[in-house]
Design an enzyme around this catalytic site. Structure first.
Site, PDB file in Angstrom:
ATOM      1  N   THR A  35      91.121  88.088  67.292  1.00  0.00           N
ATOM      2  CA  THR A  35      92.281  87.208  67.399  1.00  0.00           C
ATOM      3  C   THR A  35      92.531  86.634  65.999  1.00  0.00           C
ATOM      4  O   THR A  35      91.817  86.986  65.038  1.00  0.00           O
ATOM      5  CB  THR A  35      91.995  86.035  68.359  1.00  0.00           C
ATOM      6  N   THR A 133      79.681  73.807  73.996  1.00  0.00           N
ATOM      7  CA  THR A 133      80.047  72.665  73.153  1.00  0.00           C
ATOM      8  C   THR A 133      79.698  71.325  73.803  1.00  0.00           C
ATOM      9  O   THR A 133      79.656  71.217  75.038  1.00  0.00           O
ATOM     10  CB  THR A 133      81.572  72.710  72.890  1.00  0.00           C
ATOM     11  N   ASP A 134      79.529  70.303  72.967  1.00  0.00           N
ATOM     12  CA  ASP A 134      79.310  68.948  73.493  1.00  0.00           C
ATOM     13  C   ASP A 134      80.588  68.361  74.096  1.00  0.00           C
ATOM     14  O   ASP A 134      80.542  67.341  74.785  1.00  0.00           O
ATOM     15  CB  ASP A 134      78.760  68.013  72.398  1.00  0.00           C
ATOM     16  N   GLU A 135      81.744  69.010  73.824  1.00  0.00           N
ATOM     17  CA  GLU A 135      83.012  68.446  74.327  1.00  0.00           C
ATOM     18  C   GLU A 135      83.095  68.480  75.850  1.00  0.00           C
ATOM     19  O   GLU A 135      83.933  67.781  76.431  1.00  0.00           O
ATOM     20  CB  GLU A 135      84.212  69.188  73.728  1.00  0.00           C
ATOM     21  N   TYR A 159      90.883  72.786  76.135  1.00  0.00           N
ATOM     22  CA  TYR A 159      89.761  73.554  75.559  1.00  0.00           C
ATOM     23  C   TYR A 159      88.439  73.134  76.209  1.00  0.00           C
ATOM     24  O   TYR A 159      87.670  73.975  76.689  1.00  0.00           O
ATOM     25  CB  TYR A 159      89.691  73.337  74.037  1.00  0.00           C
ATOM     26  N   LYS A 163      85.836  75.319  78.556  1.00  0.00           N
ATOM     27  CA  LYS A 163      84.421  75.548  78.223  1.00  0.00           C
ATOM     28  C   LYS A 163      83.528  75.016  79.346  1.00  0.00           C
ATOM     29  O   LYS A 163      82.510  75.622  79.685  1.00  0.00           O
ATOM     30  CB  LYS A 163      84.058  74.888  76.886  1.00  0.00           C
ATOM     31  N   ASN A 188      79.762  69.352  66.344  1.00  0.00           N
ATOM     32  CA  ASN A 188      80.691  69.950  65.363  1.00  0.00           C
ATOM     33  C   ASN A 188      79.961  70.671  64.234  1.00  0.00           C
ATOM     34  O   ASN A 188      79.227  70.046  63.464  1.00  0.00           O
ATOM     35  CB  ASN A 188      81.551  68.851  64.731  1.00  0.00           C
ATOM     36  N   LEU A 199      88.991  70.422  60.840  1.00  0.00           N
ATOM     37  CA  LEU A 199      89.105  69.301  59.904  1.00  0.00           C
ATOM     38  C   LEU A 199      88.568  69.590  58.489  1.00  0.00           C
ATOM     39  O   LEU A 199      89.310  69.461  57.512  1.00  0.00           O
ATOM     40  CB  LEU A 199      88.411  68.053  60.473  1.00  0.00           C
ATOM     41  N   ASP A 290      98.227  60.630  66.398  1.00  0.00           N
ATOM     42  CA  ASP A 290      96.923  60.956  66.967  1.00  0.00           C
ATOM     43  C   ASP A 290      97.023  62.175  67.881  1.00  0.00           C
ATOM     44  O   ASP A 290      98.094  62.499  68.400  1.00  0.00           O
ATOM     45  CB  ASP A 290      96.386  59.748  67.758  1.00  0.00           C
TER      46      ASP A 290
HETATM   47  P1  NAD Z   1      86.077  80.823  66.291  1.00  0.00           P
HETATM   48  O1  NAD Z   1      87.402  80.470  66.878  1.00  0.00           O
HETATM   49  O2  NAD Z   1      85.892  80.723  64.823  1.00  0.00           O
HETATM   50  O3  NAD Z   1      85.707  82.328  66.693  1.00  0.00           O
HETATM   51  C1  NAD Z   1      85.918  82.861  67.967  1.00  0.00           C
HETATM   52  C2  NAD Z   1      85.750  84.378  67.879  1.00  0.00           C
HETATM   53  O4  NAD Z   1      85.925  84.915  69.202  1.00  0.00           O
HETATM   54  C3  NAD Z   1      86.801  85.063  66.995  1.00  0.00           C
HETATM   55  O5  NAD Z   1      86.181  86.028  66.179  1.00  0.00           O
HETATM   56  C4  NAD Z   1      87.740  85.722  67.991  1.00  0.00           C
HETATM   57  O6  NAD Z   1      88.354  86.904  67.477  1.00  0.00           O
HETATM   58  C5  NAD Z   1      86.789  86.039  69.119  1.00  0.00           C
HETATM   59  N1  NAD Z   1      87.447  86.175  70.427  1.00  0.00           N
HETATM   60  C6  NAD Z   1      88.414  85.379  70.953  1.00  0.00           C
HETATM   61  N2  NAD Z   1      88.762  85.828  72.174  1.00  0.00           N
HETATM   62  C7  NAD Z   1      87.972  86.912  72.431  1.00  0.00           C
HETATM   63  C8  NAD Z   1      87.838  87.785  73.533  1.00  0.00           C
HETATM   64  N3  NAD Z   1      88.596  87.650  74.621  1.00  0.00           N
HETATM   65  N4  NAD Z   1      86.916  88.775  73.469  1.00  0.00           N
HETATM   66  C9  NAD Z   1      86.172  88.938  72.351  1.00  0.00           C
HETATM   67  N5  NAD Z   1      86.270  88.153  71.262  1.00  0.00           N
HETATM   68  C10 NAD Z   1      87.158  87.143  71.307  1.00  0.00           C
HETATM   69  O7  NAD Z   1      85.025  79.958  67.075  1.00  0.00           O
HETATM   70  P2  NAD Z   1      83.667  79.288  66.545  1.00  0.00           P
HETATM   71  O8  NAD Z   1      83.983  77.977  65.958  1.00  0.00           O
HETATM   72  O9  NAD Z   1      82.902  80.288  65.785  1.00  0.00           O
HETATM   73  O10 NAD Z   1      82.958  79.007  67.958  1.00  0.00           O
HETATM   74  C11 NAD Z   1      82.185  80.016  68.585  1.00  0.00           C
HETATM   75  C12 NAD Z   1      81.703  79.496  69.921  1.00  0.00           C
HETATM   76  O11 NAD Z   1      80.922  78.327  69.720  1.00  0.00           O
HETATM   77  C13 NAD Z   1      82.839  79.095  70.865  1.00  0.00           C
HETATM   78  O12 NAD Z   1      82.472  79.468  72.163  1.00  0.00           O
HETATM   79  C14 NAD Z   1      82.905  77.586  70.739  1.00  0.00           C
HETATM   80  O13 NAD Z   1      83.356  77.014  71.955  1.00  0.00           O
HETATM   81  C15 NAD Z   1      81.451  77.249  70.489  1.00  0.00           C
HETATM   82  N6  NAD Z   1      81.212  76.027  69.706  1.00  0.00           N
HETATM   83  C16 NAD Z   1      81.868  75.811  68.523  1.00  0.00           C
HETATM   84  C17 NAD Z   1      81.572  74.669  67.773  1.00  0.00           C
HETATM   85  C18 NAD Z   1      82.258  74.397  66.449  1.00  0.00           C
HETATM   86  O14 NAD Z   1      82.057  73.322  65.883  1.00  0.00           O
HETATM   87  N7  NAD Z   1      83.036  75.324  65.893  1.00  0.00           N
HETATM   88  C19 NAD Z   1      80.631  73.767  68.245  1.00  0.00           C
HETATM   89  C20 NAD Z   1      79.989  74.001  69.464  1.00  0.00           C
HETATM   90  C21 NAD Z   1      80.281  75.152  70.171  1.00  0.00           C
HETATM   91  O1  DAU Z   2      82.196  69.140  69.171  1.00  0.00           O
HETATM   92  C1  DAU Z   2      82.210  70.541  69.105  1.00  0.00           C
HETATM   93  C2  DAU Z   2      83.617  71.024  68.889  1.00  0.00           C
HETATM   94  O2  DAU Z   2      83.935  70.729  67.527  1.00  0.00           O
HETATM   95  C3  DAU Z   2      83.803  72.512  69.168  1.00  0.00           C
HETATM   96  O3  DAU Z   2      83.577  72.761  70.533  1.00  0.00           O
HETATM   97  C4  DAU Z   2      85.219  72.958  68.792  1.00  0.00           C
HETATM   98  O4  DAU Z   2      85.338  74.376  68.955  1.00  0.00           O
HETATM   99  C5  DAU Z   2      85.459  72.608  67.340  1.00  0.00           C
HETATM  100  O5  DAU Z   2      86.789  72.952  66.984  1.00  0.00           O
HETATM  101  C6  DAU Z   2      85.219  71.118  67.109  1.00  0.00           C
HETATM  102  O6  DAU Z   2      86.218  70.337  67.827  1.00  0.00           O
HETATM  103  P1  DAU Z   2      86.913  69.061  67.173  1.00  0.00           P
HETATM  104  O7  DAU Z   2      88.198  68.836  67.858  1.00  0.00           O
HETATM  105  O8  DAU Z   2      85.961  67.922  67.097  1.00  0.00           O
HETATM  106  O9  DAU Z   2      87.109  69.644  65.680  1.00  0.00           O
HETATM  107  P2  DAU Z   2      88.335  69.526  64.650  1.00  0.00           P
HETATM  108  O10 DAU Z   2      87.838  70.053  63.348  1.00  0.00           O
HETATM  109  O11 DAU Z   2      89.595  70.098  65.202  1.00  0.00           O
HETATM  110  O12 DAU Z   2      88.525  67.959  64.519  1.00  0.00           O
HETATM  111  C7  DAU Z   2      87.452  67.127  64.105  1.00  0.00           C
HETATM  112  C8  DAU Z   2      87.956  65.700  64.157  1.00  0.00           C
HETATM  113  O13 DAU Z   2      88.944  65.524  63.138  1.00  0.00           O
HETATM  114  C9  DAU Z   2      88.645  65.352  65.466  1.00  0.00           C
HETATM  115  O14 DAU Z   2      88.347  63.995  65.800  1.00  0.00           O
HETATM  116  C10 DAU Z   2      90.130  65.503  65.162  1.00  0.00           C
HETATM  117  C11 DAU Z   2      90.214  65.136  63.683  1.00  0.00           C
HETATM  118  N1  DAU Z   2      91.261  65.842  62.910  1.00  0.00           N
HETATM  119  C12 DAU Z   2      91.349  67.193  63.017  1.00  0.00           C
HETATM  120  C13 DAU Z   2      92.325  67.884  62.319  1.00  0.00           C
HETATM  121  C14 DAU Z   2      92.453  69.395  62.446  1.00  0.00           C
HETATM  122  C15 DAU Z   2      92.095  65.113  62.076  1.00  0.00           C
HETATM  123  O15 DAU Z   2      91.983  63.894  61.968  1.00  0.00           O
HETATM  124  N2  DAU Z   2      93.045  65.803  61.362  1.00  0.00           N
HETATM  125  C16 DAU Z   2      93.221  67.149  61.461  1.00  0.00           C
HETATM  126  O16 DAU Z   2      94.146  67.710  60.819  1.00  0.00           O
END
Ligand code: NAD
Ligand code: DAU
Length: 352
Positions: A35, A133-135, A159, A163, A188, A199, A290
């Site tokens: 994607t 995720t913790d969300e 989202y 999850k 995060n 962020l 927000d």
């Molecule tokens: P990301 O969005 O960077 O990557 C997601 C990947 O999944 C991409 O490579 C995308 O192409 C692939 N994908 C999407 N739909 C698909 C499908 N139907 N089949 C196969 N592949 C598909 O996400 P990330 O930040 O690397 O997060 C990975 C996992 O960890 C997620 O499940 C997310 O919920 C979880 N997670 C993320 C965070 C964070 O801070 N980023 C924290 C806790 C948990």
């Molecule tokens: O807690 C784990 C989660 O952390 C994962 O499950 C999600 O996949 C991952 O995207 C992340 O979610 P958040 O919503 O916490 O992450 P994000 O980076 O989008 O935002 C972090 C914080 O910053 C949140 O409180 C929103 C704020 N933010 C975000 C963006 C993109 C801003 O203030 N400005 C921004 O432009």
């Protein structure tokens, strides 16, 4: 034996694969739909490895997943595949339900079909690790105790709800069919290959591009930040020694308000690539509307994984964020590649 990683071209999945190939002799197959969030350039470091194979496809294609499992004699699946950005889920929840809920169900079906036909020893040893995720737990009041694994689910964004549904499905496959599943709920992540819609990489990218640094609301929302390599190490521990049917919270012991994260990034950029006019990057800061349903605080109690599996975060926020800023400064081509095309239309829509 081989492991199957799904969603391995994204941020955490690609870091996991790179670390896996460095620390284990076991081959990896990466199934990713590619994607907007999937980027094969993240895995350029695997190009020469005969222990790495890539398949483009979705977790919802259970026939394909079943074939990959059988052909490779897979002994474990690590599921990262998901739609992962909260703001995108607010603009359009359906892709989140399709992948995170329906896709996870198809993945579970494919895995169950394969696992149920393994010989006894293979069935015993098999694992499905679902990365979550913790969300799912919702928002904490200031001063409230951090999330434990027993905290009730109260997801607030589409989202997080998708999850949470996937976590419930994974748990149900253990209870109903005995599938040996493991689930992690992590806070995060930040680090290399983080897509600049989130962020920290967004702030770095906008700062260097001379654009506004958008802080939602008052910027006092608190997140627990973990360096992505620490999360990957936790996942390896859980895969190795986690108890089937259990969930493990993973966190970085680094609670920070968003505004402080943004100011830290600005000050690192000031010291490494100062603006030509001598002003700080924090002069680009802009408080914007927000996020609807914005969770005020997340905090993780990771004592279960620390106690049972001996894992703990090794990288402090100060060290990890400095490494991250340096990585973005050193990899402008990666950033230029992922911020073309579809990225631009997302940014216009979100920050209009
Ligand atoms: P990301 O969005 O960077 O990557 C997601 C990947 O999944 C991409 O490579 C995308 O192409 C692939 N994908 C999407 N739909 C698909 C499908 N139907 N089949 C196969 N592949 C598909 O996400 P990330 O930040 O690397 O997060 C990975 C996992 O960890 C997620 O499940 C997310 O919920 C979880 N997670 C993320 C965070 C964070 O801070 N980023 C924290 C806790 C948990
Ligand atoms: O807690 C784990 C989660 O952390 C994962 O499950 C999600 O996949 C991952 O995207 C992340 O979610 P958040 O919503 O916490 O992450 P994000 O980076 O989008 O935002 C972090 C914080 O910053 C949140 O409180 C929103 C704020 N933010 C975000 C963006 C993109 C801003 O203030 N400005 C921004 O432009």
């Amino acid at each position: 034996m081989t492991i199957l990683v799904t969603g391995g071209a994204g941020f955490i999945g690609s870091n996991f694969i790179l670390d896996w190939l460095d620390s284990s002799s076991e081959p990896v197959v990466n199934l990713d739909k590619l994607t907007y969030a999937g980027n094969l350039a993240n895995l350029a470091g695997c190009a020469g490895s005969n222990r790495y194979a890539f398949v483009r496809g979705g977790i919802e294609d259970d026939a394909r997943v079943g074939e990959i499992l059988r052909r490779n004699g897979v002994r474990a699946v690590v599921n990262f595949a998901a739609e992962s950005h909260v703001d995108r889920s607010i603009h359009g929840p359906s892709a989140f339900i399709e992948t995170n809920v329906v896709g996870t169900m198809h993945l579970l079906e494919a895995v169950r079909g394969y696992w149920s036909k393994l010989p006894n020893a293979g069935r015993e040893a098999f694992r499905l690790l679902h990365v979550s995720t913790d969300e799912v737990y919702g928002s904490l009041q200031p001063g409230a105790a951090p999330f434990t694994e027993e905290h009730p689910f109260r997801p607030n964004s589409p989202y997080a709800a998708s999850k949470a549904a996937s976590d419930h499905l994974v748990r149900a496959y253990h209870e109903t069919y005995g599938l040996p599943v493991l689930t992690t709920n992590c806070s995060n992540n930040y680090g290399p290959y983080h897509f600049p819609e989130k962020l920290i990489p967004l702030i770095i990218h906008n700062a260097l591009s001379g654009k506004a640094l958008p802080v939602y609301g008052d910027g006092q929302q608190v997140r627990d930040w973990i360096y992505v390599k620490d999360h990957c190490a936790a996942l390896r521990c859980v895969l190795e020694a986690g108890r089937p049917g259990e969930t493990y919270n993973v966190g970085g012991r680094s609670e920070m308000a968003n505004i402080d994260v943004v100011l830290t990034v600005c000050s690192l950029l000031d010291s490494r690539r100062a603006r030509t006019d001598g002003r700080s990057y924090d002069s680009q800061l802009a408080h914007v509307a927000d996020r609807p349903g914005h969770d005020r605080r997340y905090a993780i109690d990771a004592s279960k994984i620390e106690r049972e599996l001996g894992w703990g975060p090794a990288v402090s926020f100060a060290a990890g964020i400095a490494k991250t800023v340096d990585w973005y400064l050193d990899n402008p081509d990666w950033v230029a590649n992922v911020t073309s095309g579809a990225y631009r239309s997302w940014i216009e829509k979100q920050y209009a």
